[in-house]
Motif scaffolding. Structure first.
Motif, PDB file in Angstrom:
ATOM      1  N   ARG A  40       0.828  -1.199   0.000  1.00  0.00           N
ATOM      2  CA  ARG A  40       0.000   0.000   0.000  1.00  0.00           C
ATOM      3  C   ARG A  40       0.869   1.259   0.000  1.00  0.00           C
ATOM      4  NH1 ARG A  40      -5.067  -0.834   3.961  1.00  0.00           N
ATOM      5  NH2 ARG A  40      -5.806   0.882   2.641  1.00  0.00           N
ATOM      6  N   ASN A  41       0.379   2.324   0.597  1.00  0.00           N
ATOM      7  CA  ASN A  41       1.052   3.623   0.546  1.00  0.00           C
ATOM      8  C   ASN A  41       2.394   3.566   1.281  1.00  0.00           C
ATOM      9  OD1 ASN A  41       1.248   6.336  -0.100  1.00  0.00           O
ATOM     10  ND2 ASN A  41       0.169   7.006   1.726  1.00  0.00           N
ATOM     11  N   GLN A  42       3.478   3.878   0.560  1.00  0.00           N
ATOM     12  CA  GLN A  42       4.817   3.781   1.137  1.00  0.00           C
ATOM     13  C   GLN A  42       5.413   5.168   1.373  1.00  0.00           C
ATOM     14  OE1 GLN A  42       7.339   0.546  -0.483  1.00  0.00           O
ATOM     15  NE2 GLN A  42       5.719   0.231  -1.984  1.00  0.00           N
ATOM     16  N   ALA A  43       6.552   5.212   2.032  1.00  0.00           N
ATOM     17  CA  ALA A  43       7.224   6.472   2.356  1.00  0.00           C
ATOM     18  C   ALA A  43       7.601   7.227   1.088  1.00  0.00           C
ATOM     19  CB  ALA A  43       8.464   6.195   3.195  1.00  0.00           C
ATOM     20  N   HIS A  44       7.278   8.512   1.048  1.00  0.00           N
ATOM     21  CA  HIS A  44       7.502   9.272  -0.184  1.00  0.00           C
ATOM     22  C   HIS A  44       8.980   9.431  -0.496  1.00  0.00           C
ATOM     23  CE1 HIS A  44       8.191  12.723   2.544  1.00  0.00           C
ATOM     24  NE2 HIS A  44       8.832  13.261   1.528  1.00  0.00           N
ATOM     25  N   GLU A  45       9.845   9.326   0.526  1.00  0.00           N
ATOM     26  CA  GLU A  45      11.283   9.474   0.275  1.00  0.00           C
ATOM     27  C   GLU A  45      11.837   8.362  -0.614  1.00  0.00           C
ATOM     28  OE1 GLU A  45      10.486  11.488   4.257  1.00  0.00           O
ATOM     29  OE2 GLU A  45       9.865   9.625   3.251  1.00  0.00           O
ATOM     30  N   GLY A  60      20.921  -0.126 -13.036  1.00  0.00           N
ATOM     31  CA  GLY A  60      20.352  -0.393 -11.729  1.00  0.00           C
ATOM     32  C   GLY A  60      18.914   0.068 -11.601  1.00  0.00           C
ATOM     33  N   TYR A  61      18.467   0.170 -10.346  1.00  0.00           N
ATOM     34  CA  TYR A  61      17.067   0.448 -10.066  1.00  0.00           C
ATOM     35  C   TYR A  61      16.941   1.493  -8.964  1.00  0.00           C
ATOM     36  CZ  TYR A  61      16.345  -3.841 -12.710  1.00  0.00           C
ATOM     37  OH  TYR A  61      16.348  -4.796 -13.700  1.00  0.00           O
ATOM     38  N   TRP A  62      15.754   2.079  -8.864  1.00  0.00           N
ATOM     39  CA  TRP A  62      15.451   3.021  -7.786  1.00  0.00           C
ATOM     40  C   TRP A  62      15.043   2.251  -6.525  1.00  0.00           C
ATOM     41  CZ3 TRP A  62      12.375   7.726 -10.206  1.00  0.00           C
ATOM     42  CH2 TRP A  62      13.265   8.494 -10.963  1.00  0.00           C
ATOM     43  N   PRO A  63      15.008   2.933  -5.363  1.00  0.00           N
ATOM     44  CA  PRO A  63      14.652   2.222  -4.126  1.00  0.00           C
ATOM     45  C   PRO A  63      13.342   1.452  -4.214  1.00  0.00           C
ATOM     46  CG  PRO A  63      15.485   4.412  -3.628  1.00  0.00           C
ATOM     47  CD  PRO A  63      15.365   4.340  -5.108  1.00  0.00           C
ATOM     48  N   VAL A  64      12.348   2.026  -4.906  1.00  0.00           N
ATOM     49  CA  VAL A  64      11.093   1.336  -5.180  1.00  0.00           C
ATOM     50  C   VAL A  64      10.841   1.405  -6.682  1.00  0.00           C
ATOM     51  CG1 VAL A  64       8.577   1.385  -4.909  1.00  0.00           C
ATOM     52  CG2 VAL A  64      10.045   1.765  -2.922  1.00  0.00           C
ATOM     53  N   GLU A  65      10.665   0.271  -7.313  1.00  0.00           N
ATOM     54  CA  GLU A  65      10.360   0.215  -8.738  1.00  0.00           C
ATOM     55  C   GLU A  65       8.864   0.038  -8.986  1.00  0.00           C
ATOM     56  OE1 GLU A  65      12.144   0.400 -11.740  1.00  0.00           O
ATOM     57  OE2 GLU A  65      13.773   1.250 -10.543  1.00  0.00           O
ATOM     58  N   THR A  66       8.156  -0.539  -8.038  1.00  0.00           N
ATOM     59  CA  THR A  66       6.719  -0.775  -8.184  1.00  0.00           C
ATOM     60  C   THR A  66       6.034  -0.425  -6.876  1.00  0.00           C
ATOM     61  OG1 THR A  66       7.170  -2.587  -9.741  1.00  0.00           O
ATOM     62  CG2 THR A  66       4.952  -2.448  -8.817  1.00  0.00           C
ATOM     63  N   GLY A  67       5.165   0.583  -6.935  1.00  0.00           N
ATOM     64  CA  GLY A  67       4.461   1.005  -5.735  1.00  0.00           C
ATOM     65  C   GLY A  67       3.918   2.404  -5.897  1.00  0.00           C
ATOM     66  N   THR A  69       2.856   6.340  -3.570  1.00  0.00           N
ATOM     67  CA  THR A  69       2.972   7.153  -2.367  1.00  0.00           C
ATOM     68  C   THR A  69       2.227   8.463  -2.560  1.00  0.00           C
ATOM     69  OG1 THR A  69       4.556   8.057  -0.749  1.00  0.00           O
ATOM     70  CG2 THR A  69       5.060   8.394  -3.066  1.00  0.00           C
ATOM     71  N   ARG A  70       1.980   9.146  -1.451  1.00  0.00           N
ATOM     72  CA  ARG A  70       1.497  10.528  -1.474  1.00  0.00           C
ATOM     73  C   ARG A  70       2.586  11.392  -0.866  1.00  0.00           C
ATOM     74  NH1 ARG A  70      -3.656  11.599  -2.955  1.00  0.00           N
ATOM     75  NH2 ARG A  70      -5.096   9.822  -3.051  1.00  0.00           N
ATOM     76  N   ALA A  71       3.018  12.408  -1.602  1.00  0.00           N
ATOM     77  CA  ALA A  71       4.069  13.305  -1.140  1.00  0.00           C
ATOM     78  C   ALA A  71       3.479  14.371  -0.217  1.00  0.00           C
ATOM     79  CB  ALA A  71       4.746  13.946  -2.347  1.00  0.00           C
ATOM     80  N   PRO A  72       4.326  15.093   0.522  1.00  0.00           N
ATOM     81  CA  PRO A  72       3.830  16.126   1.442  1.00  0.00           C
ATOM     82  C   PRO A  72       3.025  17.229   0.753  1.00  0.00           C
ATOM     83  CG  PRO A  72       6.086  15.566   1.992  1.00  0.00           C
ATOM     84  CD  PRO A  72       5.775  14.859   0.706  1.00  0.00           C
ATOM     85  N   ASP A  73       3.255  17.460  -0.537  1.00  0.00           N
ATOM     86  CA  ASP A  73       2.498  18.509  -1.242  1.00  0.00           C
ATOM     87  C   ASP A  73       1.195  17.973  -1.831  1.00  0.00           C
ATOM     88  OD1 ASP A  73       3.456  16.956  -3.291  1.00  0.00           O
ATOM     89  OD2 ASP A  73       4.329  18.612  -4.449  1.00  0.00           O
ATOM     90  N   SER A  74       0.766  16.780  -1.400  1.00  0.00           N
ATOM     91  CA  SER A  74      -0.480  16.116  -1.839  1.00  0.00           C
ATOM     92  C   SER A  74      -0.366  15.485  -3.225  1.00  0.00           C
ATOM     93  CB  SER A  74      -1.673  17.080  -1.801  1.00  0.00           C
ATOM     94  OG  SER A  74      -1.912  17.520  -0.479  1.00  0.00           O
ATOM     95  N   ALA A  75       0.832  15.490  -3.800  1.00  0.00           N
ATOM     96  CA  ALA A  75       1.037  14.809  -5.074  1.00  0.00           C
ATOM     97  C   ALA A  75       1.028  13.307  -4.872  1.00  0.00           C
ATOM     98  CB  ALA A  75       2.369  15.234  -5.697  1.00  0.00           C
TER      99      ALA A  75
END
Length: 273
Positions: A40-45, A60-67, A69-75
């Motif tokens: 579900r909703n994971q840490a935006h960082e 390589g890959y980013w910390p999360v490739e599939t998932g 999040t909601r950022a602090p600015d509501s994005a």
């Protein structure tokens, strides 16, 4: 708009030029998508912002490739990795120009969600960069309309010569509301070759600081969009539904894209000429 706008009619199945590629059944989601939906909703960082998109050209890959999040600015940020055996990046580059010319092509992509696609300029050629595709589709239970304005990878700071040298394709777009200057966010699909085929790394950054009014907003427009962001955030799609939609459509089409490309792609056109 009613559900009968989904899928092929009996006449299209009997006479349509793409009927043999139409499969109304969507297969099971890939394991990484199932795991992301459970998380579900994971840490935006863990989800880099759009300003870091060009770093995807690195191995390589980013910390999360599939998932998602909601950022602090509501994005919302929605990422999805799709494994695509037998598929090449060039096939997807062709698809993004080819599918937007008529609804029957668009429906192949996601037969349980796609309703219509057409180019805003009214042309029927198979280019996509610099054009806007007007789409109507289901996201979850709701009908959504959007204008997908395709941009060159350089617009998101990608080194296009390096992409070509690595055999990669990056499809970039601004997502807007049809008939409105409002830009809701950014859309990106990176296709890179892997053993046995390709992988697609999809990225969607929607709402918050990703929103804008017009392509090059002045101070007044920037001030207006900042005031509108709290309201606009309530209009964003559910990120889990967006993840599911992306995962389903990309994996579904990848299953028969090599055969579709062989039948209608550039090489088939050259042989028929």
């Amino acid at each position: 708009m009613a559900l009968q706008n989904l899928g092929y009619s009996d006449q299209e199945l009997a006479e349509g030029p793409y009927a043999e590629f139409y499969n109304p059944e969507i297969g099971a989601m890939q394991e990484q998508v199932k795991e992301a939906l459970l998380a579900r909703n994971q840490a935006h960082e863990l989800f880099p912002p759009v300003e870091e998109a060009a770093s995807m050209v690195e191995p390589g890959y980013w910390p999360v490739e599939t998932g998602y999040t909601r950022a602090p600015d509501s994005a919302i940020r929605v990422f999805c990795l799709t494994k695509m055996p037998r598929v090449t990046p060039a096939m997807w580059d062709w698809w993004f120009g080819w599918h937007g010319c008529e609804a029957r092509r668009y429906k192949l992509w996601h037969p349980k969600a796609h309703i219509e696609a057409k180019w805003a300029d009214g042309r029927d050629d198979e280019a996509y960069i610099g054009r806007t595709s007007l789409i109507t589709e289901y996201l979850g239970p709701n009908i959504a309309k959007a204008g997908i304005s395709f941009l060159p990878p350089s617009a998101m700071c990608f080194d296009e010569r390096r992409l070509a040298a690595q055999g990669e394709v990056v499809v970039c777009a601004r997502v807007g509301m049809p008939g409105s200057p409002l830009k809701a966010g950014w859309l990106l699909h990176q296709l890179r070759p892997v053993e046995g085929g390709s992988e697609m790394r999809s990225r969607m950054w929607m709402g918050g600081a990703n929103s804008a009014i017009g392509e090059d907003p002045g101070a007044l427009a920037r001030g207006a969009i900042r005031m509108l962001r709290p309201v606009a955030s309530t209009l964003l799609p559910d990120p889990a539904e967006l993840l599911v939609h992306n995962a389903q459509e990309m994996a579904h089409l990848a299953g028969f894209l090599p055969e579709l490309h062989a039948r209608f792609g550039p090489e088939a056109k050259r042989q028929a000429a």
